[in-house]
Motif scaffolding. Structure first.
Motif, mmCIF file in Angstrom:
data_model
loop_
_atom_site.group_PDB
_atom_site.id
_atom_site.type_symbol
_atom_site.label_atom_id
_atom_site.label_comp_id
_atom_site.label_asym_id
_atom_site.label_seq_id
_atom_site.Cartn_x
_atom_site.Cartn_y
_atom_site.Cartn_z
ATOM 1 N N GLU A 48 -20.494 -55.082 -16.694
ATOM 2 C CA GLU A 48 -21.119 -56.394 -16.859
ATOM 3 C C GLU A 48 -22.573 -56.304 -16.415
ATOM 4 O OE1 GLU A 48 -19.678 -59.079 -18.148
ATOM 5 O OE2 GLU A 48 -17.779 -58.020 -18.422
ATOM 6 N N PRO A 49 -23.454 -57.110 -17.006
ATOM 7 C CA PRO A 49 -24.853 -57.097 -16.564
ATOM 8 C C PRO A 49 -24.988 -57.757 -15.195
ATOM 9 C CG PRO A 49 -24.517 -58.795 -18.212
ATOM 10 C CD PRO A 49 -23.225 -58.033 -18.108
ATOM 11 N N ASP A 50 -25.929 -57.280 -14.415
ATOM 12 C CA ASP A 50 -26.194 -57.861 -13.106
ATOM 13 C C ASP A 50 -27.702 -57.977 -12.902
ATOM 14 O OD1 ASP A 50 -25.093 -58.526 -10.258
ATOM 15 O OD2 ASP A 50 -26.812 -57.181 -9.969
ATOM 16 N N ALA A 51 -28.157 -59.161 -12.512
ATOM 17 C CA ALA A 51 -29.591 -59.426 -12.351
ATOM 18 C C ALA A 51 -30.211 -58.610 -11.226
ATOM 19 C CB ALA A 51 -29.822 -60.911 -12.120
ATOM 20 N N ALA A 52 -29.521 -58.453 -10.111
ATOM 21 C CA ALA A 52 -30.085 -57.667 -9.005
ATOM 22 C C ALA A 52 -30.235 -56.197 -9.399
ATOM 23 C CB ALA A 52 -29.226 -57.812 -7.752
ATOM 24 N N LEU A 53 -29.267 -55.660 -10.130
ATOM 25 C CA LEU A 53 -29.393 -54.269 -10.595
ATOM 26 C C LEU A 53 -30.543 -54.139 -11.591
ATOM 27 C CD1 LEU A 53 -25.645 -53.206 -11.000
ATOM 28 C CD2 LEU A 53 -27.238 -52.613 -9.149
ATOM 29 N N ALA A 54 -30.746 -55.156 -12.442
ATOM 30 C CA ALA A 54 -31.881 -55.129 -13.377
ATOM 31 C C ALA A 54 -33.202 -55.165 -12.616
ATOM 32 C CB ALA A 54 -31.783 -56.294 -14.364
ATOM 33 N N ARG A 55 -33.282 -55.961 -11.550
ATOM 34 C CA ARG A 55 -34.501 -55.993 -10.728
ATOM 35 C C ARG A 55 -34.737 -54.654 -10.043
ATOM 36 N NH1 ARG A 55 -32.293 -60.938 -9.365
ATOM 37 N NH2 ARG A 55 -31.697 -60.193 -7.283
ATOM 38 N N THR A 56 -33.662 -54.050 -9.570
ATOM 39 C CA THR A 56 -33.777 -52.734 -8.937
ATOM 40 C C THR A 56 -34.320 -51.715 -9.929
ATOM 41 O OG1 THR A 56 -31.917 -53.242 -7.462
ATOM 42 C CG2 THR A 56 -32.483 -50.921 -7.738
ATOM 43 N N CYS A 92 -20.749 -51.078 -3.039
ATOM 44 C CA CYS A 92 -19.684 -50.211 -2.551
ATOM 45 C C CYS A 92 -19.970 -48.803 -3.087
ATOM 46 C CB CYS A 92 -18.349 -50.729 -3.075
ATOM 47 S SG CYS A 92 -16.970 -49.631 -2.826
ATOM 48 N N ARG A 93 -20.431 -48.769 -4.329
ATOM 49 C CA ARG A 93 -20.769 -47.517 -5.009
ATOM 50 C C ARG A 93 -21.909 -47.818 -5.965
ATOM 51 N NH1 ARG A 93 -18.118 -42.950 -5.104
ATOM 52 N NH2 ARG A 93 -16.168 -43.828 -4.377
ATOM 53 N N ALA A 94 -22.808 -46.851 -6.128
ATOM 54 C CA ALA A 94 -23.929 -47.037 -7.050
ATOM 55 C C ALA A 94 -24.348 -45.700 -7.639
ATOM 56 C CB ALA A 94 -25.119 -47.673 -6.328
ATOM 57 N N ALA A 95 -24.956 -45.775 -8.818
ATOM 58 C CA ALA A 95 -25.459 -44.586 -9.494
ATOM 59 C C ALA A 95 -26.726 -44.959 -10.254
ATOM 60 C CB ALA A 95 -24.414 -44.030 -10.463
ATOM 61 N N GLU A 96 -27.588 -43.990 -10.434
ATOM 62 C CA GLU A 96 -28.848 -44.202 -11.147
ATOM 63 C C GLU A 96 -29.059 -43.054 -12.130
ATOM 64 O OE1 GLU A 96 -32.739 -43.451 -9.040
ATOM 65 O OE2 GLU A 96 -32.881 -45.639 -9.352
ATOM 66 N N PRO A 125 -15.042 -44.720 -13.183
ATOM 67 C CA PRO A 125 -14.154 -45.884 -13.200
ATOM 68 C C PRO A 125 -14.427 -46.897 -12.089
ATOM 69 C CG PRO A 125 -12.985 -43.958 -12.398
ATOM 70 C CD PRO A 125 -14.328 -43.478 -12.883
ATOM 71 N N ASP A 126 -15.101 -46.513 -11.026
ATOM 72 C CA ASP A 126 -15.370 -47.427 -9.919
ATOM 73 C C ASP A 126 -16.612 -48.291 -10.130
ATOM 74 O OD1 ASP A 126 -13.153 -46.481 -8.611
ATOM 75 O OD2 ASP A 126 -14.280 -45.172 -7.259
ATOM 76 N N LEU A 127 -17.396 -48.034 -11.171
ATOM 77 C CA LEU A 127 -18.595 -48.831 -11.434
ATOM 78 C C LEU A 127 -18.226 -50.014 -12.326
ATOM 79 C CD1 LEU A 127 -21.075 -45.885 -11.969
ATOM 80 C CD2 LEU A 127 -20.795 -47.302 -9.921
ATOM 81 N N THR A 128 -18.801 -51.189 -12.039
ATOM 82 C CA THR A 128 -18.419 -52.406 -12.751
ATOM 83 C C THR A 128 -19.600 -53.163 -13.353
ATOM 84 O OG1 THR A 128 -18.513 -53.699 -10.701
ATOM 85 C CG2 THR A 128 -16.360 -52.737 -11.303
ATOM 86 N N GLU A 129 -20.830 -52.857 -12.932
ATOM 87 C CA GLU A 129 -22.010 -53.616 -13.363
ATOM 88 C C GLU A 129 -23.167 -52.678 -13.655
ATOM 89 O OE1 GLU A 129 -21.183 -57.593 -10.667
ATOM 90 O OE2 GLU A 129 -22.433 -56.017 -9.806
ATOM 91 N N ARG A 146 -21.075 -51.204 -8.108
ATOM 92 C CA ARG A 146 -19.905 -52.014 -7.827
ATOM 93 C C ARG A 146 -20.221 -52.702 -6.517
ATOM 94 N NH1 ARG A 146 -13.913 -49.884 -6.249
ATOM 95 N NH2 ARG A 146 -13.019 -51.918 -5.770
ATOM 96 N N PRO A 147 -20.224 -54.031 -6.500
ATOM 97 C CA PRO A 147 -20.577 -54.722 -5.265
ATOM 98 C C PRO A 147 -19.513 -54.520 -4.187
ATOM 99 C CG PRO A 147 -19.918 -56.301 -6.946
ATOM 100 C CD PRO A 147 -19.923 -54.957 -7.582
#
Length: 149
Positions: A48-56, A92-96, A125-129, A146-147
């Protein structure tokens, strides 16, 4: 020349001319569609799209363009975790994923799929946004997360 780099941190278009960058929601939407098509083909849940991730992603793309750099480490020494903290995203988990030189979302996702680490990020599988940005010179930044767990 196209460049692709990877960072895994645990804790998604219209073709635009070089030098122009579409609005963050256009880039996020385009990459979201491409990434979710790949994820669906592999039996993974959609992101799903996330505004905070887009700002990052936008902040990192802007900083890299301004500095002429290409790295997961920000010109100010920031890590992905630092940049997520600045935008209020508690992962909780993040990737770039980073890339440069691709002219559209399908091309950049195709190149990421050719890289084992980037592919792992796209299909994790653990990433959601996700959130994304495209800077001048076709610099692409995709941040997935994933928040809080």
């Amino acid at each position: 020349m196209r460049r692709v780099r990877l960072l895994w941190a645990a804790a998604a278009l219209a073709v635009m001319p070089v030098g122009a960058a579409p609005a963050a929601e256009d880039v996020t939407g385009a990459l979201l569609a491409e990434v979710n098509a790949v994820r669906a083909a592999q039996g993974r849940a959609p992101l799903e799209p996330d505004a905070a991730l887009a700002r990052t992603a936008a902040g990192h793309a802007d900083a890299l363009v301004a500095s002429g750099g290409f790295s997961h480490l920000g010109p100010d020494g920031s890590s992905l975790a630092d940049r997520l903290d600045r935008t209020g995203y508690g992962p909780c988990r993040a990737a770039e994923n980073l890339a440069q030189g691709q002219r559209g979302a399908a091309e950049v996702v195709g190149d990421w799929l050719e890289s084992r680490g980037h592919r792992r990020n796209l299909l994790h599988p653990d990433l959601t946004e996700l959130g994304a940005a495209r800077g001048a010179g076709d610099l692409w930044v995709l941040v997935m997360g994933r928040p809080g767990c």
